[in-house]
Write a protein that holds these residues in place. Structure first.
Motif, PDB file in Angstrom:
ATOM      1  N   LEU A  38       0.823  -1.208   0.000  1.00 28.05           N
ATOM      2  CA  LEU A  38       0.000   0.000   0.000  1.00 28.05           C
ATOM      3  C   LEU A  38       0.861   1.265   0.000  1.00 28.05           C
ATOM      4  CD1 LEU A  38      -2.940  -1.050   2.339  1.00 28.05           C
ATOM      5  CD2 LEU A  38      -2.929  -0.903  -0.159  1.00 28.05           C
ATOM      6  N   LYS A  39       1.796   1.298  -0.956  1.00 25.31           N
ATOM      7  CA  LYS A  39       2.668   2.464  -1.106  1.00 25.31           C
ATOM      8  C   LYS A  39       2.744   2.886  -2.565  1.00 25.31           C
ATOM      9  CE  LYS A  39       5.550   1.647   2.922  1.00 25.31           C
ATOM     10  NZ  LYS A  39       4.870   2.531   3.797  1.00 25.31           N
ATOM     11  N   MET A  40       2.899   4.196  -2.755  1.00 23.25           N
ATOM     12  CA  MET A  40       3.099   4.773  -4.081  1.00 23.25           C
ATOM     13  C   MET A  40       4.450   5.478  -4.077  1.00 23.25           C
ATOM     14  SD  MET A  40       1.003   7.811  -6.034  1.00 23.25           S
ATOM     15  CE  MET A  40      -0.375   6.842  -6.617  1.00 23.25           C
ATOM     16  N   ASN A  41       5.315   5.097  -5.017  1.00 18.36           N
ATOM     17  CA  ASN A  41       6.598   5.759  -5.195  1.00 18.36           C
ATOM     18  C   ASN A  41       6.477   6.683  -6.396  1.00 18.36           C
ATOM     19  OD1 ASN A  41       8.069   4.312  -3.137  1.00 18.36           O
ATOM     20  ND2 ASN A  41       7.888   2.536  -4.471  1.00 18.36           N
ATOM     21  N   VAL A  42       6.854   7.931  -6.187  1.00  8.67           N
ATOM     22  CA  VAL A  42       6.734   8.929  -7.253  1.00  8.67           C
ATOM     23  C   VAL A  42       8.080   9.610  -7.460  1.00  8.67           C
ATOM     24  CG1 VAL A  42       5.539  11.007  -8.030  1.00  8.67           C
ATOM     25  CG2 VAL A  42       4.330   9.341  -6.618  1.00  8.67           C
ATOM     26  N   GLU A  43       8.498   9.673  -8.723  1.00  8.09           N
ATOM     27  CA  GLU A  43       9.687  10.429  -9.090  1.00  8.09           C
ATOM     28  C   GLU A  43       9.207  11.672  -9.832  1.00  8.09           C
ATOM     29  OE1 GLU A  43      13.757  10.036 -11.728  1.00  8.09           O
ATOM     30  OE2 GLU A  43      12.640   8.220 -11.216  1.00  8.09           O
ATOM     31  N   PHE A  44       9.612  12.826  -9.342  1.00  5.42           N
ATOM     32  CA  PHE A  44       9.160  14.099  -9.900  1.00  5.42           C
ATOM     33  C   PHE A  44      10.131  14.615 -10.944  1.00  5.42           C
ATOM     34  CE2 PHE A  44       7.494  13.717  -5.601  1.00  5.42           C
ATOM     35  CZ  PHE A  44       6.150  13.926  -5.811  1.00  5.42           C
ATOM     36  N   GLU A  45       9.580  15.335 -11.932  1.00  3.71           N
ATOM     37  CA  GLU A  45      10.430  15.982 -12.937  1.00  3.71           C
ATOM     38  C   GLU A  45      11.240  17.083 -12.253  1.00  3.71           C
ATOM     39  OE1 GLU A  45       7.710  17.322 -15.942  1.00  3.71           O
ATOM     40  OE2 GLU A  45       7.457  15.311 -16.761  1.00  3.71           O
ATOM     41  N   GLU A  46      12.398  17.351 -12.805  1.00  3.30           N
ATOM     42  CA  GLU A  46      13.305  18.363 -12.260  1.00  3.30           C
ATOM     43  C   GLU A  46      12.615  19.719 -12.131  1.00  3.30           C
ATOM     44  OE1 GLU A  46      16.814  19.244 -10.542  1.00  3.30           O
ATOM     45  OE2 GLU A  46      16.476  17.313 -11.519  1.00  3.30           O
ATOM     46  N   GLY A  47      12.766  20.360 -10.966  1.00  3.45           N
ATOM     47  CA  GLY A  47      12.241  21.699 -10.760  1.00  3.45           C
ATOM     48  C   GLY A  47      10.755  21.779 -10.429  1.00  3.45           C
ATOM     49  N   ARG A  48      10.073  20.648 -10.301  1.00  2.00           N
ATOM     50  CA  ARG A  48       8.634  20.666  -9.995  1.00  2.00           C
ATOM     51  C   ARG A  48       8.419  20.600  -8.487  1.00  2.00           C
ATOM     52  NH1 ARG A  48       5.506  20.100 -14.792  1.00  2.00           N
ATOM     53  NH2 ARG A  48       3.828  20.706 -13.407  1.00  2.00           N
ATOM     54  N   ASP A  49       7.361  21.253  -8.018  1.00  2.00           N
ATOM     55  CA  ASP A  49       7.009  21.262  -6.600  1.00  2.00           C
ATOM     56  C   ASP A  49       6.228  19.987  -6.257  1.00  2.00           C
ATOM     57  OD1 ASP A  49       6.361  21.957  -3.982  1.00  2.00           O
ATOM     58  OD2 ASP A  49       4.610  23.111  -4.611  1.00  2.00           O
ATOM     59  N   PRO A  50       6.800  19.103  -5.446  1.00  2.00           N
ATOM     60  CA  PRO A  50       6.120  17.838  -5.136  1.00  2.00           C
ATOM     61  C   PRO A  50       4.714  18.008  -4.552  1.00  2.00           C
ATOM     62  CG  PRO A  50       8.393  17.741  -4.416  1.00  2.00           C
ATOM     63  CD  PRO A  50       8.129  19.156  -4.850  1.00  2.00           C
TER      64      PRO A  50
END
Length: 72
Positions: A38-50
């Protein structure tokens, strides 16, 4: 940047729908949902506010699976 979020979802198929919705969200470079943990791993694009991106991810996930939850 990568972050892990606790989620609540009823079935593996719903988890797949959440993963697809998260991956389509602008600002997300990659996302994986693990139904067993029950986990979600998210990789954000460079410079984006999580925080801003995750607000959109939550909105998109609610469209495909309205009883899911992402704990931000």
């Amino acid at each position: 940047m990568k972050k892990t979020y606790k989620i609540e979802v009823d079935c593996a198929n719903c988890a797949n729908k959440m993963e697809e919705a998260a991956c389509r969200t602008p600002g997300v470079a990659a996302a994986t949902v693990n139904f067993m943990t029950l986990k979600m791993n998210v990789e954000f694009e460079e410079g984006r506010d999580p925080k801003a991106v995750m607000a959109e991810v939550r909105k998109n996930c609610k469209k495909v699976e309205d009883d899911c939850e992402i704990y931000l």
